[in-house]
Design an enzyme around this catalytic site. Structure first.
Site, PDB file in Angstrom:
ATOM      1  N   ILE A 299      86.549  33.705  75.509  1.00 40.08           N
ATOM      2  CA  ILE A 299      85.132  33.696  75.908  1.00 40.08           C
ATOM      3  C   ILE A 299      84.408  34.859  75.254  1.00 40.08           C
ATOM      4  O   ILE A 299      83.309  34.720  74.701  1.00 40.08           O
ATOM      5  CB  ILE A 299      85.002  33.787  77.441  1.00 40.08           C
ATOM      6  CG1 ILE A 299      85.636  32.580  78.114  1.00 40.08           C
ATOM      7  CG2 ILE A 299      83.528  33.910  77.856  1.00 40.08           C
ATOM      8  CD1 ILE A 299      85.782  32.731  79.622  1.00 40.08           C
ATOM      9  N   GLN A 302      83.762  34.278  71.576  1.00 45.69           N
ATOM     10  CA  GLN A 302      82.662  33.341  71.390  1.00 45.69           C
ATOM     11  C   GLN A 302      81.321  34.020  71.667  1.00 45.69           C
ATOM     12  O   GLN A 302      80.348  33.789  70.958  1.00 45.69           O
ATOM     13  CB  GLN A 302      82.841  32.130  72.317  1.00 45.69           C
ATOM     14  CG  GLN A 302      81.642  31.204  72.410  1.00 45.69           C
ATOM     15  CD  GLN A 302      81.284  30.533  71.091  1.00 45.69           C
ATOM     16  OE1 GLN A 302      82.139  30.379  70.226  1.00 45.69           O
ATOM     17  NE2 GLN A 302      80.025  30.141  70.947  1.00 45.69           N
ATOM     18  N   GLU A 303      81.287  34.861  72.682  1.00 48.18           N
ATOM     19  CA  GLU A 303      80.034  35.498  73.080  1.00 48.18           C
ATOM     20  C   GLU A 303      79.618  36.640  72.153  1.00 48.18           C
ATOM     21  O   GLU A 303      78.445  36.771  71.798  1.00 48.18           O
ATOM     22  CB  GLU A 303      80.166  36.043  74.514  1.00 48.18           C
ATOM     23  CG  GLU A 303      80.245  34.982  75.597  1.00 48.18           C
ATOM     24  CD  GLU A 303      78.887  34.352  75.910  1.00 48.18           C
ATOM     25  OE1 GLU A 303      78.056  34.209  74.977  1.00 48.18           O
ATOM     26  OE2 GLU A 303      78.657  34.002  77.067  1.00 48.18           O
ATOM     27  N   SER A 304      80.578  37.488  71.774  1.00 51.89           N
ATOM     28  CA  SER A 304      80.208  38.732  71.083  1.00 51.89           C
ATOM     29  C   SER A 304      81.076  39.072  69.883  1.00 51.89           C
ATOM     30  O   SER A 304      80.834  40.095  69.242  1.00 51.89           O
ATOM     31  CB  SER A 304      80.293  39.893  72.072  1.00 51.89           C
ATOM     32  OG  SER A 304      81.653  40.122  72.448  1.00 51.89           O
ATOM     33  N   TYR A 373      78.873  28.885  82.879  1.00 57.52           N
ATOM     34  CA  TYR A 373      78.761  30.268  82.400  1.00 57.52           C
ATOM     35  C   TYR A 373      77.693  30.353  81.310  1.00 57.52           C
ATOM     36  O   TYR A 373      76.940  31.323  81.224  1.00 57.52           O
ATOM     37  CB  TYR A 373      80.117  30.703  81.848  1.00 57.52           C
ATOM     38  CG  TYR A 373      80.265  32.174  81.512  1.00 57.52           C
ATOM     39  CD1 TYR A 373      80.938  33.038  82.364  1.00 57.52           C
ATOM     40  CD2 TYR A 373      79.752  32.704  80.317  1.00 57.52           C
ATOM     41  CE1 TYR A 373      81.097  34.385  82.053  1.00 57.52           C
ATOM     42  CE2 TYR A 373      79.904  34.039  79.998  1.00 57.52           C
ATOM     43  CZ  TYR A 373      80.574  34.879  80.868  1.00 57.52           C
ATOM     44  OH  TYR A 373      80.721  36.212  80.556  1.00 57.52           O
TER      45      TYR A 373
END
Length: 465
Positions: A299, A302-304, A373
Protein backbone atom coordinates in the site's frame (compact mmCIF):
# COMPACT_ATOMS: atom_id res chain seq x y z
CA UNK A 1 -9.73 -79.00 14.41
CA UNK A 2 -10.23 -77.02 17.58
CA UNK A 3 -7.11 -75.01 16.73
CA UNK A 4 -8.09 -74.50 13.10
CA UNK A 5 -11.62 -73.20 13.62
CA UNK A 6 -10.59 -69.69 14.79
CA UNK A 7 -8.07 -69.51 11.94
CA UNK A 8 -10.74 -70.52 9.42
CA UNK A 9 -13.14 -67.94 10.78
CA UNK A 10 -10.44 -65.27 10.56
CA UNK A 11 -9.68 -66.16 6.96
CA UNK A 12 -13.36 -66.03 6.09
CA UNK A 13 -13.66 -62.65 7.78
CA UNK A 14 -10.65 -61.28 5.89
CA UNK A 15 -11.98 -62.67 2.65
CA UNK A 16 -15.33 -61.06 3.32
CA UNK A 17 -13.65 -57.68 3.89
CA UNK A 18 -11.72 -58.04 0.63
CA UNK A 19 -14.89 -58.86 -1.30
CA UNK A 20 -16.68 -55.95 0.34
CA UNK A 21 -13.89 -53.54 -0.60
CA UNK A 22 -13.88 -54.76 -4.19
CA UNK A 23 -17.64 -54.24 -4.37
CA UNK A 24 -17.29 -50.64 -3.20
CA UNK A 25 -17.21 -47.80 -5.70
CA UNK A 26 -14.23 -45.45 -5.71
CA UNK A 27 -16.28 -42.81 -3.92
CA UNK A 28 -17.34 -45.34 -1.26
CA UNK A 29 -13.70 -46.41 -0.75
CA UNK A 30 -12.69 -42.78 -0.19
CA UNK A 31 -15.52 -42.26 2.28
CA UNK A 32 -14.70 -45.51 4.09
CA UNK A 33 -11.07 -44.39 4.34
CA UNK A 34 -12.19 -40.96 5.56
CA UNK A 35 -9.73 -39.04 3.38
CA UNK A 36 -9.46 -37.79 -0.19
CA UNK A 37 -5.84 -38.08 -1.34
CA UNK A 38 -4.90 -35.44 -3.91
CA UNK A 39 -1.62 -35.39 -5.80
CA UNK A 40 -0.29 -31.92 -6.58
CA UNK A 41 2.81 -29.83 -7.28
CA UNK A 42 4.24 -27.02 -5.20
CA UNK A 43 3.21 -23.88 -7.07
CA UNK A 44 1.61 -20.54 -6.14
CA UNK A 45 -1.50 -21.47 -8.13
CA UNK A 46 -1.77 -25.12 -7.14
CA UNK A 47 -0.53 -25.75 -3.62
CA UNK A 48 1.95 -24.10 -1.25
CA UNK A 49 2.55 -23.34 2.40
CA UNK A 50 2.70 -19.82 3.79
CA UNK A 51 3.30 -19.40 7.49
CA UNK A 52 2.43 -23.10 7.92
CA UNK A 53 -0.96 -22.55 6.25
CA UNK A 54 -1.94 -24.47 3.11
CA UNK A 55 -2.97 -22.24 0.20
CA UNK A 56 -3.47 -22.36 -3.57
CA UNK A 57 -6.35 -22.43 -6.04
CA UNK A 58 -6.31 -26.21 -6.43
CA UNK A 59 -5.96 -26.68 -2.68
CA UNK A 60 -9.00 -24.50 -1.95
CA UNK A 61 -11.13 -26.32 -4.50
CA UNK A 62 -9.91 -29.73 -3.33
CA UNK A 63 -10.73 -28.84 0.27
CA UNK A 64 -14.28 -27.94 -0.73
CA UNK A 65 -14.55 -31.14 -2.76
CA UNK A 66 -13.40 -33.21 0.24
CA UNK A 67 -16.01 -31.41 2.36
CA UNK A 68 -18.69 -32.37 -0.16
CA UNK A 69 -17.64 -36.01 0.28
CA UNK A 70 -17.61 -35.55 4.08
CA UNK A 71 -13.97 -36.66 4.35
CA UNK A 72 -10.63 -35.14 5.29
CA UNK A 73 -8.28 -33.78 2.62
CA UNK A 74 -4.73 -35.10 2.26
CA UNK A 75 -2.57 -33.16 -0.17
CA UNK A 76 0.34 -35.23 -1.53
CA UNK A 77 2.95 -32.97 -3.17
CA UNK A 78 5.28 -34.31 -5.86
CA UNK A 79 8.45 -32.71 -7.17
CA UNK A 80 8.09 -33.45 -10.87
CA UNK A 81 5.41 -34.27 -13.42
CA UNK A 82 6.75 -37.82 -13.79
CA UNK A 83 6.50 -38.33 -10.05
CA UNK A 84 3.04 -36.79 -9.97
CA UNK A 85 1.58 -39.11 -12.61
CA UNK A 86 3.29 -42.07 -10.92
CA UNK A 87 1.33 -41.31 -7.75
CA UNK A 88 -1.91 -41.71 -9.68
CA UNK A 89 -0.73 -44.68 -11.71
CA UNK A 90 0.22 -46.64 -8.58
CA UNK A 91 -2.95 -45.81 -6.66
CA UNK A 92 -1.24 -43.67 -4.01
CA UNK A 93 -3.62 -40.79 -4.70
CA UNK A 94 -7.24 -40.61 -5.85
CA UNK A 95 -6.81 -37.68 -8.25
CA UNK A 96 -4.42 -34.97 -9.41
CA UNK A 97 -5.02 -31.24 -8.94
CA UNK A 98 -2.07 -29.24 -10.26
CA UNK A 99 -3.13 -27.03 -13.16
CA UNK A 100 -3.14 -30.02 -15.52
CA UNK A 101 -4.06 -29.23 -19.13
CA UNK A 102 -6.21 -31.60 -21.15
CA UNK A 103 -4.22 -32.87 -24.14
CA UNK A 104 -4.87 -35.62 -26.72
CA UNK A 105 -2.06 -37.79 -25.38
CA UNK A 106 -3.20 -37.50 -21.79
CA UNK A 107 -6.80 -38.30 -22.77
CA UNK A 108 -5.61 -41.69 -23.98
CA UNK A 109 -4.38 -42.57 -20.48
CA UNK A 110 -6.52 -40.59 -18.05
CA UNK A 111 -9.96 -39.14 -17.39
CA UNK A 112 -10.56 -35.46 -16.69
CA UNK A 113 -13.05 -33.49 -14.64
CA UNK A 114 -14.66 -30.28 -15.91
CA UNK A 115 -12.36 -27.44 -16.96
CA UNK A 116 -12.16 -24.50 -14.56
CA UNK A 117 -9.88 -22.19 -16.58
CA UNK A 118 -7.89 -22.10 -19.83
CA UNK A 119 -4.23 -21.39 -20.53
CA UNK A 120 -2.34 -20.47 -23.69
CA UNK A 121 1.09 -21.95 -24.45
CA UNK A 122 3.43 -18.95 -24.76
CA UNK A 123 6.98 -18.84 -26.07
CA UNK A 124 9.16 -16.65 -23.84
CA UNK A 125 12.37 -14.88 -24.83
CA UNK A 126 14.76 -12.46 -23.14
CA UNK A 127 14.12 -8.77 -23.71
CA UNK A 128 16.84 -7.31 -25.91
CA UNK A 129 17.28 -10.43 -28.01
CA UNK A 130 15.59 -11.01 -31.36
CA UNK A 131 11.89 -11.72 -31.00
CA UNK A 132 10.54 -14.59 -33.11
CA UNK A 133 7.05 -14.00 -34.47
CA UNK A 134 6.21 -17.63 -35.17
CA UNK A 135 7.83 -21.07 -34.69
CA UNK A 136 9.71 -20.90 -38.01
CA UNK A 137 11.69 -17.88 -36.73
CA UNK A 138 12.93 -19.58 -33.56
CA UNK A 139 16.73 -19.65 -33.62
CA UNK A 140 18.09 -21.46 -30.63
CA UNK A 141 16.88 -24.03 -28.13
CA UNK A 142 13.50 -24.18 -26.39
CA UNK A 143 13.59 -25.74 -22.92
CA UNK A 144 10.45 -27.31 -21.46
CA UNK A 145 9.57 -29.67 -18.62
CA UNK A 146 9.65 -33.38 -19.32
CA UNK A 147 6.16 -34.86 -19.42
CA UNK A 148 4.53 -31.45 -19.80
CA UNK A 149 1.82 -30.41 -22.23
CA UNK A 150 4.41 -28.03 -23.69
CA UNK A 151 6.64 -30.99 -24.56
CA UNK A 152 3.69 -32.69 -26.19
CA UNK A 153 2.96 -29.55 -28.25
CA UNK A 154 6.57 -29.24 -29.41
CA UNK A 155 6.70 -32.91 -30.35
CA UNK A 156 3.69 -32.40 -32.63
CA UNK A 157 5.10 -29.15 -34.02
CA UNK A 158 8.39 -30.82 -34.94
CA UNK A 159 6.53 -33.01 -37.42
CA UNK A 160 5.94 -29.79 -39.38
CA UNK A 161 9.28 -28.14 -38.51
CA UNK A 162 11.99 -30.83 -38.34
CA UNK A 163 14.65 -28.17 -37.77
CA UNK A 164 13.00 -27.05 -34.50
CA UNK A 165 15.47 -27.53 -31.63
CA UNK A 166 14.14 -28.23 -28.16
CA UNK A 167 14.93 -30.29 -25.07
CA UNK A 168 13.15 -31.47 -21.96
CA UNK A 169 14.36 -30.98 -18.38
CA UNK A 170 13.44 -33.17 -15.40
CA UNK A 171 15.49 -31.44 -12.70
CA UNK A 172 13.64 -28.14 -12.59
CA UNK A 173 10.23 -26.43 -12.73
CA UNK A 174 8.56 -23.95 -15.07
CA UNK A 175 9.49 -20.89 -13.01
CA UNK A 176 13.14 -21.94 -13.00
CA UNK A 177 13.03 -22.22 -16.79
CA UNK A 178 11.78 -18.63 -16.91
CA UNK A 179 14.63 -17.65 -14.61
CA UNK A 180 17.10 -19.33 -16.95
CA UNK A 181 15.79 -17.27 -19.86
CA UNK A 182 15.90 -14.08 -17.77
CA UNK A 183 19.54 -14.76 -16.84
CA UNK A 184 20.54 -15.65 -20.39
CA UNK A 185 21.20 -19.32 -19.57
CA UNK A 186 18.45 -20.51 -21.94
CA UNK A 187 17.30 -19.13 -25.28
CA UNK A 188 13.57 -19.78 -24.88
CA UNK A 189 11.01 -21.62 -22.86
CA UNK A 190 7.36 -22.48 -23.44
CA UNK A 191 5.03 -21.91 -20.48
CA UNK A 192 1.43 -20.97 -19.79
CA UNK A 193 0.45 -17.34 -20.32
CA UNK A 194 -0.80 -17.18 -16.71
CA UNK A 195 2.56 -18.21 -15.27
CA UNK A 196 4.35 -15.68 -17.47
CA UNK A 197 2.02 -12.87 -16.40
CA UNK A 198 2.60 -13.66 -12.73
CA UNK A 199 6.35 -14.13 -13.10
CA UNK A 200 7.16 -11.00 -15.10
CA UNK A 201 6.77 -9.09 -11.86
CA UNK A 202 9.91 -10.86 -10.63
CA UNK A 203 11.83 -11.21 -13.89
CA UNK A 204 10.95 -8.04 -15.83
CA UNK A 205 13.38 -8.75 -18.70
CA UNK A 206 11.41 -11.72 -20.07
CA UNK A 207 8.72 -11.23 -22.68
CA UNK A 208 6.11 -13.16 -24.66
CA UNK A 209 7.11 -13.85 -28.26
CA UNK A 210 3.96 -15.57 -29.54
CA UNK A 211 1.22 -17.99 -28.52
CA UNK A 212 1.33 -21.56 -29.77
CA UNK A 213 -1.94 -23.20 -30.80
CA UNK A 214 -5.37 -22.77 -29.26
CA UNK A 215 -6.08 -22.23 -25.53
CA UNK A 216 -6.00 -25.45 -23.51
CA UNK A 217 -8.49 -26.27 -20.73
CA UNK A 218 -7.23 -27.05 -17.22
CA UNK A 219 -8.91 -29.77 -15.15
CA UNK A 220 -8.43 -32.36 -12.42
CA UNK A 221 -7.14 -35.79 -13.48
CA UNK A 222 -8.45 -39.27 -12.64
CA UNK A 223 -7.11 -42.68 -13.60
CA UNK A 224 -8.78 -44.88 -16.21
CA UNK A 225 -11.43 -47.15 -14.70
CA UNK A 226 -14.99 -48.18 -15.47
CA UNK A 227 -16.20 -46.82 -12.12
CA UNK A 228 -17.33 -43.21 -12.65
CA UNK A 229 -18.60 -42.57 -9.11
CA UNK A 230 -15.89 -40.03 -8.20
CA UNK A 231 -16.05 -38.37 -11.62
CA UNK A 232 -19.83 -38.03 -11.30
CA UNK A 233 -19.49 -36.44 -7.88
CA UNK A 234 -16.84 -34.12 -9.31
CA UNK A 235 -19.16 -32.95 -12.10
CA UNK A 236 -21.91 -32.23 -9.57
CA UNK A 237 -19.45 -30.41 -7.31
CA UNK A 238 -18.24 -28.05 -10.04
CA UNK A 239 -21.82 -27.30 -11.10
CA UNK A 240 -22.64 -26.38 -7.52
CA UNK A 241 -19.55 -24.20 -7.08
CA UNK A 242 -20.28 -22.43 -10.35
CA UNK A 243 -23.85 -21.69 -9.24
CA UNK A 244 -22.71 -20.55 -5.78
CA UNK A 245 -20.21 -18.09 -7.27
CA UNK A 246 -17.24 -19.89 -5.69
CA UNK A 247 -15.39 -20.34 -8.98
CA UNK A 248 -15.80 -16.65 -9.80
CA UNK A 249 -14.52 -15.70 -6.33
CA UNK A 250 -11.46 -17.93 -6.62
CA UNK A 251 -10.82 -16.72 -10.16
CA UNK A 252 -10.77 -13.17 -8.82
CA UNK A 253 -8.52 -14.12 -5.91
CA UNK A 254 -5.86 -15.85 -8.00
CA UNK A 255 -6.13 -14.11 -11.38
CA UNK A 256 -7.93 -10.82 -10.76
CA UNK A 257 -4.77 -8.81 -10.06
CA UNK A 258 -2.91 -10.05 -13.16
CA UNK A 259 -2.85 -7.14 -15.56
CA UNK A 260 -0.78 -5.60 -18.34
CA UNK A 261 2.93 -5.66 -17.55
CA UNK A 262 4.84 -2.40 -16.92
CA UNK A 263 8.56 -3.01 -17.43
CA UNK A 264 9.81 0.32 -16.04
CA UNK A 265 7.56 0.25 -12.97
CA UNK A 266 8.55 -3.34 -12.16
CA UNK A 267 12.29 -2.64 -12.46
CA UNK A 268 11.92 0.44 -10.24
CA UNK A 269 9.89 -1.47 -7.65
CA UNK A 270 12.34 -4.39 -7.44
CA UNK A 271 15.28 -1.99 -7.11
CA UNK A 272 13.58 -0.11 -4.27
CA UNK A 273 12.82 -3.32 -2.40
CA UNK A 274 16.60 -3.65 -2.10
CA UNK A 275 17.56 -0.02 -1.47
CA UNK A 276 14.66 1.59 0.44
CA UNK A 277 12.33 -1.05 1.88
CA UNK A 278 14.85 -2.50 4.41
CA UNK A 279 14.88 0.85 6.25
CA UNK A 280 11.11 0.77 6.81
CA UNK A 281 10.39 -2.97 7.03
CA UNK A 282 10.69 -3.01 10.86
CA UNK A 283 7.97 -0.35 11.05
CA UNK A 284 5.66 -2.24 8.72
CA UNK A 285 6.20 -5.38 10.79
CA UNK A 286 5.67 -3.56 14.11
CA UNK A 287 2.34 -1.99 13.20
CA UNK A 288 0.83 -4.63 10.93
CA UNK A 289 -1.15 -6.24 13.75
CA UNK A 290 -3.34 -8.94 12.20
CA UNK A 291 -2.48 -7.67 8.71
CA UNK A 292 0.46 -8.94 6.67
CA UNK A 293 3.29 -6.40 6.87
CA UNK A 294 3.95 -6.95 3.18
CA UNK A 295 0.44 -5.76 2.39
CA UNK A 296 1.11 -2.54 4.31
CA UNK A 297 4.38 -2.14 2.43
CA UNK A 298 2.57 -2.66 -0.89
CA UNK A 299 0.00 0.00 0.00
CA UNK A 300 2.77 2.40 0.97
CA UNK A 301 4.62 1.81 -2.28
CA UNK A 302 1.48 2.45 -4.30
CA UNK A 303 0.78 5.60 -2.29
CA UNK A 304 4.24 7.14 -1.96
CA UNK A 305 6.89 4.82 -3.42
CA UNK A 306 8.16 4.65 0.19
CA UNK A 307 8.89 8.38 0.24
CA UNK A 308 8.09 9.81 3.71
CA UNK A 309 8.00 13.33 2.24
CA UNK A 310 5.48 12.48 -0.48
CA UNK A 311 2.73 15.05 -1.07
CA UNK A 312 -0.24 15.17 -3.41
CA UNK A 313 -2.16 18.09 -4.91
CA UNK A 314 -5.22 16.72 -3.10
CA UNK A 315 -3.58 17.38 0.28
CA UNK A 316 -2.70 13.83 1.29
CA UNK A 317 0.81 13.33 2.64
CA UNK A 318 3.42 10.90 3.86
CA UNK A 319 4.30 7.23 3.48
CA UNK A 320 0.65 6.13 3.65
CA UNK A 321 -0.80 9.32 2.08
CA UNK A 322 -3.23 10.20 4.86
CA UNK A 323 -5.68 13.09 4.66
CA UNK A 324 -5.79 15.55 7.54
CA UNK A 325 -9.14 14.15 8.70
CA UNK A 326 -7.93 10.56 8.63
CA UNK A 327 -4.72 11.53 10.45
CA UNK A 328 -6.73 13.14 13.26
CA UNK A 329 -9.03 10.09 13.37
CA UNK A 330 -6.12 7.67 13.93
CA UNK A 331 -4.06 9.95 16.20
CA UNK A 332 -1.35 11.05 13.78
CA UNK A 333 0.05 14.49 14.53
CA UNK A 334 2.81 14.54 11.90
CA UNK A 335 1.90 12.89 8.60
CA UNK A 336 5.48 13.21 7.34
CA UNK A 337 6.85 11.13 10.18
CA UNK A 338 7.29 7.59 8.74
CA UNK A 339 6.45 5.76 11.96
CA UNK A 340 3.31 7.77 12.64
CA UNK A 341 2.18 7.45 9.02
CA UNK A 342 2.62 3.68 8.92
CA UNK A 343 0.95 3.23 12.29
CA UNK A 344 -1.93 5.46 11.20
CA UNK A 345 -2.35 3.78 7.83
CA UNK A 346 -2.45 0.32 9.42
CA UNK A 347 -4.98 1.48 12.00
CA UNK A 348 -7.19 3.08 9.36
CA UNK A 349 -7.15 0.01 7.10
CA UNK A 350 -8.05 -2.26 10.04
CA UNK A 351 -10.94 0.01 10.98
CA UNK A 352 -12.25 -0.09 7.41
CA UNK A 353 -12.18 -3.89 7.41
CA UNK A 354 -14.15 -3.91 10.66
CA UNK A 355 -16.77 -1.52 9.25
CA UNK A 356 -17.47 -3.50 6.10
CA UNK A 357 -20.73 -5.49 5.89
CA UNK A 358 -20.45 -8.93 7.48
CA UNK A 359 -21.74 -10.58 4.28
CA UNK A 360 -18.46 -9.91 2.44
CA UNK A 361 -16.33 -13.12 2.46
CA UNK A 362 -13.34 -13.06 4.78
CA UNK A 363 -10.79 -13.61 2.00
CA UNK A 364 -12.15 -10.67 -0.04
CA UNK A 365 -12.63 -8.10 2.73
CA UNK A 366 -9.14 -6.73 2.30
CA UNK A 367 -9.77 -5.77 -1.35
CA UNK A 368 -12.97 -3.94 -0.39
CA UNK A 369 -11.09 -2.24 2.44
CA UNK A 370 -8.32 -1.13 0.07
CA UNK A 371 -10.91 0.37 -2.25
CA UNK A 372 -12.44 2.22 0.70
CA UNK A 373 -8.95 3.38 1.73
CA UNK A 374 -8.62 5.05 -1.65
CA UNK A 375 -12.11 6.23 -2.52
CA UNK A 376 -13.80 6.44 0.87
CA UNK A 377 -16.15 3.99 2.54
CA UNK A 378 -19.26 5.86 1.42
CA UNK A 379 -18.35 5.65 -2.26
CA UNK A 380 -17.46 1.96 -1.90
CA UNK A 381 -20.89 1.28 -0.39
CA UNK A 382 -22.39 3.20 -3.33
CA UNK A 383 -20.56 0.88 -5.72
CA UNK A 384 -22.02 -2.10 -3.86
CA UNK A 385 -25.51 -0.59 -4.23
CA UNK A 386 -25.00 -0.12 -7.96
CA UNK A 387 -23.78 -3.71 -8.21
CA UNK A 388 -26.96 -4.91 -6.52
CA UNK A 389 -29.04 -2.59 -8.74
CA UNK A 390 -27.52 -4.34 -11.76
CA UNK A 391 -28.53 -7.71 -10.28
CA UNK A 392 -24.94 -8.70 -9.53
CA UNK A 393 -23.39 -9.87 -6.27
CA UNK A 394 -22.43 -6.88 -4.06
CA UNK A 395 -20.33 -9.18 -1.85
CA UNK A 396 -18.10 -10.26 -4.74
CA UNK A 397 -15.02 -8.13 -5.36
CA UNK A 398 -14.96 -9.26 -9.00
CA UNK A 399 -18.45 -7.81 -9.51
CA UNK A 400 -17.96 -4.63 -7.48
CA UNK A 401 -14.65 -3.70 -9.10
CA UNK A 402 -16.30 -3.88 -12.54
CA UNK A 403 -18.95 -1.43 -11.35
CA UNK A 404 -16.62 1.06 -9.68
CA UNK A 405 -16.09 3.02 -12.95
CA UNK A 406 -19.84 3.71 -13.02
CA UNK A 407 -19.21 6.28 -10.28
CA UNK A 408 -17.77 8.46 -13.07
CA UNK A 409 -21.02 8.48 -15.02
CA UNK A 410 -23.91 10.87 -14.24
CA UNK A 411 -26.43 8.19 -15.26
CA UNK A 412 -25.21 6.04 -12.38
CA UNK A 413 -23.75 8.33 -9.72
CA UNK A 414 -27.04 10.26 -9.74
CA UNK A 415 -28.56 7.12 -8.17
CA UNK A 416 -26.02 7.03 -5.33
CA UNK A 417 -25.88 8.62 -1.91
CA UNK A 418 -22.39 10.10 -2.13
CA UNK A 419 -22.27 11.03 -5.81
CA UNK A 420 -19.33 11.25 -8.20
CA UNK A 421 -16.05 9.45 -7.51
CA UNK A 422 -13.02 8.28 -9.51
CA UNK A 423 -13.94 4.63 -9.42
CA UNK A 424 -11.73 3.64 -12.32
CA UNK A 425 -8.67 4.94 -10.47
CA UNK A 426 -9.69 2.99 -7.38
CA UNK A 427 -9.94 -0.24 -9.34
CA UNK A 428 -6.40 0.34 -10.66
CA UNK A 429 -5.23 1.29 -7.15
CA UNK A 430 -6.32 -2.07 -5.73
CA UNK A 431 -4.92 -4.05 -8.66
CA UNK A 432 -1.54 -2.33 -8.35
CA UNK A 433 -1.35 -3.11 -4.64
CA UNK A 434 -2.20 -6.74 -5.29
CA UNK A 435 0.64 -6.89 -7.82
CA UNK A 436 3.15 -5.31 -5.44
CA UNK A 437 1.94 -7.56 -2.62
CA UNK A 438 2.43 -10.70 -4.72
CA UNK A 439 5.92 -9.52 -5.65
CA UNK A 440 6.82 -9.05 -1.98
CA UNK A 441 5.45 -12.48 -1.12
CA UNK A 442 7.57 -13.96 -3.87
CA UNK A 443 10.63 -12.02 -2.72
CA UNK A 444 10.29 -13.52 0.75
CA UNK A 445 9.71 -16.93 -0.90
CA UNK A 446 7.48 -18.31 1.85
CA UNK A 447 5.37 -20.47 -0.44
CA UNK A 448 6.63 -23.50 -2.31
CA UNK A 449 9.08 -25.19 -0.01
CA UNK A 450 11.27 -27.85 -1.66
CA UNK A 451 12.69 -28.73 1.74
CA UNK A 452 9.40 -30.18 2.92
CA UNK A 453 9.32 -33.95 3.11
CA UNK A 454 7.04 -35.57 0.54
CA UNK A 455 4.10 -37.29 2.19
CA UNK A 456 3.58 -40.05 -0.34
CA UNK A 457 6.46 -42.41 0.39
CA UNK A 458 4.53 -44.63 2.78
CA UNK A 459 1.09 -44.38 1.23
CA UNK A 460 -0.34 -47.80 0.29
CA UNK A 461 -1.50 -48.43 -3.24
CA UNK A 462 -5.11 -49.41 -3.78
CA UNK A 463 -6.33 -51.71 -6.54
CA UNK A 464 -8.77 -50.52 -9.17
CA UNK A 465 -12.32 -51.63 -8.47
Amino acid sequence: MLFRAPLLLSLLALGGCDVHEKNQTQQEQIQARGALRVGTLYHPLYYFLRDDQEEGLDYELARLFADSLDVELTMVPAYSLDELFALLDTGKVDMLAAGMTITPQRRQQYRFGPSYYDIAQTLVYRKGSSRPRDPSQVEGEIRVLAGSSQAESLHSLQLELPELHWETRRDTDAEDLLRQVAEGRADYTLVSDILLARTQRYYPNIEAAFTLGEPQPVAWVLDQRTDDSLLGQMLTFFDQQQAAGTLARLNEKYFGHVQSFDYVDTRTFLRRTETILPSYQPLFERYAGELDWRLLAAISYQESHWDPEARSYTGVRGMMMLTEDTARQVGVSDRLDPEQSIRGGASYLSSLMDRLPDAIPEDERVWFALAAYNIGLGHLLDARRLTRLREQDPDSWAAVKENLPLLHQPKWYSKTRYGYARGRETRQFVNNIRQYYQSLLWKDNPGTDPGLTAQHENLPAEPET
